[in-house]
Design an enzyme around this catalytic site. Sequence first.
Site, short mmCIF file in Angstrom:
data_model
loop_
_atom_site.label_atom_id
_atom_site.label_comp_id
_atom_site.label_asym_id
_atom_site.label_seq_id
_atom_site.Cartn_x
_atom_site.Cartn_y
_atom_site.Cartn_z
N SER A 61 0.79 -1.23 0.00
CA SER A 61 0.00 0.00 0.00
C SER A 61 0.82 1.28 0.00
CB SER A 61 -0.96 0.01 1.19
OG SER A 61 -2.03 -0.87 0.99
N LYS A 64 0.42 3.45 -3.05
CA LYS A 64 -0.78 4.25 -3.34
C LYS A 64 -0.51 5.73 -3.56
CE LYS A 64 -3.73 0.86 -1.00
NZ LYS A 64 -4.48 0.51 0.21
N TYR A 189 -2.99 -2.81 -10.47
CA TYR A 189 -2.97 -2.62 -9.02
C TYR A 189 -2.18 -3.72 -8.32
CZ TYR A 189 -4.55 -2.31 -4.19
OH TYR A 189 -4.59 -2.23 -2.82
N TYR A 240 -4.02 3.66 7.66
CA TYR A 240 -5.25 2.87 7.79
C TYR A 240 -6.15 3.48 8.87
CZ TYR A 240 -2.42 -0.46 5.10
OH TYR A 240 -1.63 -1.07 4.17
N VAL A 258 1.21 -3.47 4.14
CA VAL A 258 1.24 -4.73 4.88
C VAL A 258 2.50 -5.55 4.59
CG1 VAL A 258 -1.25 -4.87 5.15
CG2 VAL A 258 -0.16 -5.94 3.15
#
Length: 304
Positions: A61, A64, A189, A240, A258
């Site tokens: 992530s 992103k 992705y 998060y 993660v």
Amino acid sequence: MEKILDRIVKKNKIKTKFGNVANYIPGLDKAGKEDLGICLLDMDGNRYVHGDYNKKFTIQSVSKPIALMLAMLDNGVDYVFSKVGTEPTGDAFNSMIRLETAIIKKPYNPMINAGAIAVSSMIKGKDKEEKFKRLLDFFKMVTENDTLEYNEEIYSGENRTGNKNRAMAYFMKDQGVIESSVEDSLDVYFKQCSIEVTTVDLAMVGMFLARNGRLSTGEKIISDYQAKAVKSLMMTCGMYDGSGEFALKVGIPSKSGVGGGIMSVLPNKMGIGIYGPALDKKGNSIGGDGILEDLSKELDLSIF
């Protein structure tokens, strides 16, 4: 600085025994639970490293914010945020509940999975191969590392087991958020999440944003407003559903993954990359979170 990092990394290495390595994506569970490392780069060109700073891991992530930058360059800021919101959710990163219950049926922000998939769908290219090549080339540019590649094993595992991500993507296609091919968007992705990096690469991205979108050569890549948008979203949504507590305790724009990575930005000061695959219950590096909290307190790094 070397002595500070040595002390803080040793202190927080103890916390890794209380975390768990992610295992829901095949291959991530191969990481060493006790691994912990940091790279800190400052505006004067100094580099400080300690621990397992040079181990490779998949970016997950932390990709992103980087994909968001390219999507804004490709489509403009207004278009991107017509499809994806800018508000924190308070939900887990892979939650899909608000996609259906929100008044406006679009992801709340680009830092959760639904929003990131929507962002990846906006990358320009004639097919999924060209889209990912453009994205990987952009990653290479902002990290200033031409050797970056994705991990085929992790990508295959994400593609094979990403049923919830696939469900969210098809729901967004139905709502008109995703306009391109769902499977192509997911392929981009999954591959972007599988790009292998080190803490040095993440610190370079942090420095890129600390310089408001400039490479170390001084070349301007994204606008000041685009850089501000990315840093603002990292601050409010980047950790998060632990983002609010992190803002209070640490106060540094950051994005976790993660795979154990955290990328942090001190505007006009420094970029920080951390690796610690032992995660807390919210999916953030438990040792990395502790390192950033201790660094922030000791060096007064909070932007607030």
